[in-house]
Scaffold this motif. Structure first.
Motif, mmCIF file in Angstrom:
data_model
loop_
_atom_site.group_PDB
_atom_site.id
_atom_site.type_symbol
_atom_site.label_atom_id
_atom_site.label_comp_id
_atom_site.label_asym_id
_atom_site.label_seq_id
_atom_site.Cartn_x
_atom_site.Cartn_y
_atom_site.Cartn_z
ATOM 1 N N THR A 52 13.865 -18.400 2.400
ATOM 2 C CA THR A 52 14.870 -17.754 1.685
ATOM 3 C C THR A 52 16.160 -18.885 1.170
ATOM 4 O OG1 THR A 52 14.901 -15.821 2.869
ATOM 5 C CG2 THR A 52 16.832 -16.080 1.289
ATOM 6 N N VAL A 53 16.531 -18.632 -0.165
ATOM 7 C CA VAL A 53 17.655 -19.572 -0.544
ATOM 8 C C VAL A 53 18.862 -18.316 -0.750
ATOM 9 C CG1 VAL A 53 18.698 -21.282 -1.949
ATOM 10 C CG2 VAL A 53 16.190 -21.596 -1.317
ATOM 11 N N TRP A 54 19.769 -18.754 -0.106
ATOM 12 C CA TRP A 54 20.913 -17.614 -0.279
ATOM 13 C C TRP A 54 22.230 -18.242 -1.154
ATOM 14 C CZ3 TRP A 54 20.541 -12.914 2.301
ATOM 15 C CH2 TRP A 54 19.300 -12.750 3.159
ATOM 16 N N GLY A 55 22.708 -17.297 -1.804
ATOM 17 C CA GLY A 55 24.121 -17.917 -2.404
ATOM 18 C C GLY A 55 24.080 -18.283 -3.715
ATOM 19 N N HIS A 78 14.990 -18.870 8.877
ATOM 20 C CA HIS A 78 14.831 -18.077 10.116
ATOM 21 C C HIS A 78 13.911 -17.019 10.105
ATOM 22 C CE1 HIS A 78 18.845 -19.576 11.102
ATOM 23 N NE2 HIS A 78 18.481 -19.543 12.169
ATOM 24 N N HIS A 79 13.579 -16.456 8.701
ATOM 25 C CA HIS A 79 12.542 -15.583 8.781
ATOM 26 C C HIS A 79 10.968 -16.171 8.248
ATOM 27 C CE1 HIS A 79 16.485 -13.701 8.232
ATOM 28 N NE2 HIS A 79 15.651 -12.961 9.172
ATOM 29 N N ALA A 80 11.375 -17.398 7.918
ATOM 30 C CA ALA A 80 10.254 -18.258 7.360
ATOM 31 C C ALA A 80 8.767 -18.236 8.125
ATOM 32 C CB ALA A 80 10.312 -19.594 6.785
ATOM 33 N N ARG A 81 7.586 -18.204 7.756
ATOM 34 C CA ARG A 81 6.429 -18.314 8.461
ATOM 35 C C ARG A 81 5.417 -19.290 7.896
ATOM 36 N NH1 ARG A 81 5.762 -14.548 12.293
ATOM 37 N NH2 ARG A 81 7.588 -13.320 12.632
ATOM 38 N N ALA A 136 2.893 -18.206 11.892
ATOM 39 C CA ALA A 136 3.778 -18.609 12.944
ATOM 40 C C ALA A 136 5.321 -18.757 12.432
ATOM 41 C CB ALA A 136 3.343 -19.759 13.733
ATOM 42 N N GLU A 137 6.101 -18.436 13.244
ATOM 43 C CA GLU A 137 7.659 -18.691 13.037
ATOM 44 C C GLU A 137 7.881 -20.057 12.694
ATOM 45 O OE1 GLU A 137 10.377 -16.846 15.759
ATOM 46 O OE2 GLU A 137 9.310 -14.947 15.740
ATOM 47 N N LEU A 193 17.086 -7.687 7.067
ATOM 48 C CA LEU A 193 16.839 -9.064 7.822
ATOM 49 C C LEU A 193 18.006 -9.153 8.851
ATOM 50 C CD1 LEU A 193 15.748 -11.451 5.028
ATOM 51 C CD2 LEU A 193 14.264 -9.782 6.486
ATOM 52 N N ASP A 194 17.319 -9.611 9.900
ATOM 53 C CA ASP A 194 18.704 -10.219 10.956
ATOM 54 C C ASP A 194 19.281 -11.400 10.465
ATOM 55 O OD1 ASP A 194 17.973 -7.920 12.729
ATOM 56 O OD2 ASP A 194 16.735 -8.978 13.821
ATOM 57 N N ILE A 195 20.637 -11.381 10.650
ATOM 58 C CA ILE A 195 21.202 -12.609 10.250
ATOM 59 C C ILE A 195 21.998 -12.998 11.383
ATOM 60 C CG2 ILE A 195 23.079 -13.498 8.369
ATOM 61 C CD1 ILE A 195 20.351 -12.466 7.059
ATOM 62 N N ASN A 196 22.021 -14.207 11.837
ATOM 63 C CA ASN A 196 22.648 -14.636 13.179
ATOM 64 C C ASN A 196 24.177 -15.209 12.380
ATOM 65 O OD1 ASN A 196 22.109 -17.277 12.110
ATOM 66 N ND2 ASN A 196 20.541 -17.546 13.762
ATOM 67 N N ASP A 197 24.961 -15.524 13.509
ATOM 68 C CA ASP A 197 26.014 -16.066 13.291
ATOM 69 C C ASP A 197 26.057 -17.550 12.336
ATOM 70 O OD1 ASP A 197 27.294 -13.987 14.414
ATOM 71 O OD2 ASP A 197 27.888 -15.191 16.366
ATOM 72 N N PHE A 198 24.969 -18.171 12.632
ATOM 73 C CA PHE A 198 24.959 -19.551 11.798
ATOM 74 C C PHE A 198 24.547 -19.218 10.353
ATOM 75 C CE2 PHE A 198 22.077 -22.761 9.880
ATOM 76 C CZ PHE A 198 22.733 -23.845 10.393
#
Ligand code: NDP
Length: 325
Positions: A182-185, A196-199, A203-204, A297-302
């Protein structure tokens, strides 16, 4: 033979268009059985150069190229178009403030939004490439009240394919083994390429690469790739930008692959807490021509911090041109 489909390209004498037009005429967007009309918009001083490009297009004798329309009038260029590549924009000159660049381009995209509103096909698919692309798309949307906002997107596909290629190289796999990058923004150096969600082959991705590489190499390399290319080539990326523009529109036409998504900057619906209406790059799937933001999608603090930085930057851009909205 099918009826021709109208495709408009603005900034048609520019360097991105020089790569884009020939691929469109060869049928790379709509396929080998779909004739097209190319409608080419330029500013008046660039029309002589554009005539040279038209000579080259004609010299190729493309079987699918039904007709070429050349004009400096947006209402003629956009008449009945199904696909719009808004590539033309004023480049940033030395000494020009970012706010000046924003305002000068904003006026161009206000005029073009109004013209699309008046004369384009109601299902037109618009891709804004000219920078600042996200905010230019926002202005076009606001000036085209009779067209659905989801007719419009700004291009982050090149940032996306840069990220895919970099991860594939790092892992020693083919780009087709990479999913869910993903590219955000904003399409600016603030953009957040996210793994973070890439495979990678299922595999993660983040279990296969060092966190230090992700944070200190991958992210800045994608963010500053455009500047690196200018340094190396003496000119900005053009063929890869044209490739991304075609990949974006092909995704609109054919949809995303099962289990994968791409990045597109679209009007926010409030997903991930991003202010509604801002044109923000999200992970999206496309089906039957409709763009859907991938939810939940889960978004962590980073990641959250980086999403917020992009939101703030885009809100500041919006403030600078609010008088046009
Ligand atoms: P390019 O064809 O190289 O670039 C066109 C636009 O795409 C620029 O705003 C550029 O931004 C942007 N862009 C977005 N993503 C990328 C990317 N990844 N790599 C490179 N560029 C990217 O510009 P040219 O100056 O060669 O051509 C622009 C043409 O537009 C000129 O012919 C000009 O006459 C025309 N023009 C047309 C207008 C119209 O049709 N109304 C209005 C204004 C100009 P950046 O500058 O940041 O690289």
């Amino acid at each position: 033979m099918k009826a021709p489909v109208d495709i408009v390209v603005t900034g048609a004498a520019g360097q991105i268009s020089y790569s884009l037009l020939f691929r469109l005429a060869a049928g790379e967007l709509l396929g080998a059985d779909q004739p097209i009309v190319l409608r080419l918009l330029e500013i008046t001083p660039a029309l002589p150069a554009l005539r040279g490009v038209v000579m080259e297009l004609n010299d190729c004798a493309y079987p699918l190229l039904h007709k070429i329309v050349v004009t400096d009038q947006p209402r003629i260029a956009f008449a009945g178009v199904d696909y719009a590549f808004l590539v033309g924009a004023k480049p940033r000159n030395q000494g020009m403030l970012r706010s000046d660049l924003l305002q000068q381009n904003a006026e161009i995209f206000a005029v073009q939004g109004k013209a699309l509103n008046e004369v384009a096909n109601r299902n037109v698919k618009v891709l804004v490439t000219g920078n600042p692309a996200n905010t230019n798309a926002l202005i076009a949307i606001k000036n085209a009240p009779d067209l659905a906002p989801d007719c419009f997107a700004a291009m982050t596909m090149l940032d996306h394919t840069r990220a895919v290629s970099l991860l594939a190289g790092k892992c020693g796999v083919s780009t087709t083994d990479i999913k869910n990058v993903t590219v955000w923004g904003n399409h600016s150096c603030t953009q957040y390429p996210d793994l973070h969600h890439a495979r990678v082959k299922g595999a993660e991705a983040l279990s296969l690469v060092e966190n230090d590489w992700f944070v200190n190499e991958f992210i800045p390399t994608v963010q500053y790739r455009g500047a690196e290319i200018i340094k190396a080539r003496g000119q900005s990326s053009a063929a890869s930008a044209a490739n991304a523009a075609i990949a974006h529109m092909r995704t609109i036409v054919h949809g995303t692959a099962d289990g994968d998504w791409v990045s597109m900057a679209v009007a926010s619906d409030g997903s991930y807490g991003i202010a509604e209406g801002l044109v923000f790059s999200f992970p999206v799937t496309v089906a039957a021509g409709r763009i859907n933001i991938v939810k939940g999608l889960d978004i962590n603090d980073f990641s959250l911090q980086r999403l917020r930085n992009n939101e703030t930057e885009l809100q500041e851009e919006r403030e600078a041109i609010r008088y046009l909205l």
